[in-house]
Scaffold this active site. Structure first.
Site, PDB file in Angstrom:
ATOM      1  CG  LEU A  99      83.495  64.274  34.839  1.00  0.00           C
ATOM      2  CD1 LEU A  99      83.920  63.885  36.248  1.00  0.00           C
ATOM      3  CD2 LEU A  99      82.091  63.778  34.566  1.00  0.00           C
ATOM      4  N   GLY A 135      93.891  66.114  33.184  1.00  0.00           N
ATOM      5  CA  GLY A 135      94.899  65.064  33.291  1.00  0.00           C
ATOM      6  C   GLY A 135      94.447  63.780  32.634  1.00  0.00           C
ATOM      7  CE1 TYR A 161      92.821  58.787  36.505  1.00  0.00           C
ATOM      8  CE2 TYR A 161      91.684  56.836  37.314  1.00  0.00           C
ATOM      9  CZ  TYR A 161      91.681  58.181  37.013  1.00  0.00           C
ATOM     10  OH  TYR A 161      90.549  58.928  37.219  1.00  0.00           O
TER      11      TYR A 161
END
Ligand code: NAI
Ligand code: 15L
Length: 276
Positions: A18, A77, A139
Site C-alpha cells: 500500500l 508494521g 495482529y
C-alpha cells in the site's frame, strides 16, 4: 491536481504494497513526502519525496523523521497474523513512537487499522464504527490497541487521528469474502488524501471498503466528515468469485475470514448471544 498539504507528510511502511501505491498517487499530486520503512524502497524515489531506512522500534529516528510534518500516514508494521513476540515491537512500541512524534509536532495520525480488529463479528451482523472490538488474533489485537492509542492521544493531548479499518486492499478481489471487503488502490489513495486534507477530524473511524453491493457488514462511519465516497466496486467480479469459498465453517462464519480460523481451538462454536 487536488489540494496539497502545506507541510511534508511522513509515510511509514512506504516500501510495502500500500505504501508504494500511495507514494505513487500522492507524488503525482505534487505532495512533499517523507518515506520510511525497515526495507529498502524498491521503486525510484519520486520527485518531492525522500526515503530513510528505519526501524519503527527506533523512537529517536522516528521523532527526527516526523519533524515539521503535518501528518503521519502510518502503514508500517507486521501486516498479517504472527506470534505475539513478532508483533509487539513494530505494532505496539512502534505505534507509541508514532504518537509521541505526532504529539511533539502537532501532526495528525492516519492509522492503517484493519477489519481484523473486529474479525470475530459474524457476517450476518451489520456493525457501526462504534462496535465492540472482537480481534481475531494478535495482529487484530494490535490494531484495536492502535485505535485506542488514538483515543488516548486525542483526549489527553489533542492529537487528531483517523483510523481506517481496511478490509482487503489489493489490486483485485480474489475470493467471495472480498466481494464484501475489497478496497481498490485508487479508493484507498483518495481516502488517504481526504484524511490528511480535511479540516477537523478529531479522532474517528472509517471502514476501508469500496462501493461493494455485498458490503452490508459495515455502516455508520466518518466518511461524510472526510468527504470521501468510494468510486470502485467489487461487484464486477461477482460472477467469477461468488463460489470461491474455503469450506471452513469458522472462516466463512466471521468477517475476519481465514485469520479467525488460524489456531482456532474451541471444540464448539461460540454462542452468538454472548457477543452482543
Ligand atoms: P505490507 O506488509 O506490504 O507493508 C508493511 C510494511 O511495514 C512493509 O514494507 C514492512 O517492511 C514494514 N515494516 C514491518 N516492520 C517494520 C519495522 N519494524 N519498522 C519499519 N517498517 C516495518 O502491508 P500492506 O498490505 O502494504 O499494508 C499496509 C498497512 O495497512 C499495514 O499496517 C496493514 O496492517 C494495513 N492493512 C492492510 C490491508 C490490506 O488488505 N493490504 C488490510 C488491513 C490493514
Ligand atoms: C489485513 O489486515 C491484512 O493486512 C491483509 O494482508 C489481508 O489479510 C486483509 O487484512 C484481509 O482481511 O483480507
Amino acid at each position: 491536481m487536488t489540494d496539497r498539504p502545506t507541510k511534508p507528510v511522513l509515510i511509514t511502511g512506504a516500501a510495502g504494497n500500500l505504501g508504494r501505491a500511495l507514494t505513487k498517487f500522492l507524488a503525482a499530486e505534487g505532495w512533499t513526502l517523507r518515506l520510511t520503512d525497515i526495507m529498502a524502497f524498491p521503486d525510484a524515489v519520486p520527485i518531492g519525496a525522500d526515503f530513510t531506512k528505519a526501524d519503527l522500534n527506533d523512537g529517536v529516528t522516528i521523532l527526527r523523521l516526523a519533524e515539521t510534518c503535518q501528518a503521519i500516514i502510518h502503514l508500517g508494521g507486521v501486516s498479517v497474523e504472527r506470534p505475539f513476540e513478532e508483533i509487539i515491537g513494530p505494532n505496539i512500541r512502534g505505534l507509541f513512537h508514532i504518537y509521541e512524534a505526532a504529539r511533539r509536532e502537532d501532526a495528525r495520525v492516519i492509522f492503517a487499522s484493519s477489519n481484523h480488529s473486529i474479525g470475530f463479528h459474524e457476517r450476518t451482523e451489520t456493525i457501526g464504527a462504534d462496535t465492540q472490538f472482537q480481534p481475531d488474533g494478535f495482529y487484530g489485537l494490535s490494531k484495536a490497541y492502535g485505535e485506542l492509542m488514538g483515543r488516548l492521544y486525542w483526549f489527553k493531548h489533542g492529537v487528531e487521528n483517523v483510523n481506517i479499518r481496511i478490509g482487503s486492499c489489493f489490486p483485485e478481489p480474489v475470493n467471495a469474502r472480498m466481494l464484501a471487503t475489497w478496497l481498490s488502490y485508487p479508493d484507498f489513495s483518495r481516502l488517504m488524501a481526504r484524511c490528511v486534507l480535511t479540516g477537523k477530524v478529531g479522532s474517528c473511524v472509517v471502514w476501508g471498503a469500496s462501493n461493494n453491493k455485498r458490503m452490508t457488514w459495515w455502516r455508520s462511519d466518518a466518511r461524510e466528515t472526510l468527504g470521501w465516497a468510494p468510486q470502485d466496486s467489487a461487484d464486477t467480479f461477482a460472477g467469477q468469485l461468488a463460489g470461491k469459498v474455503s469450506g471452513d465453517p469458522v472462516e466463512e462464519r466471521y468477517m475476519g475470514g481465514a485469520f479467525c480460523a488460524m489456531g482456532y481451538s474451541r471444540s464448539a462454536p461460540a454462542p452468538a448471544e454472548l457477543f452482543d
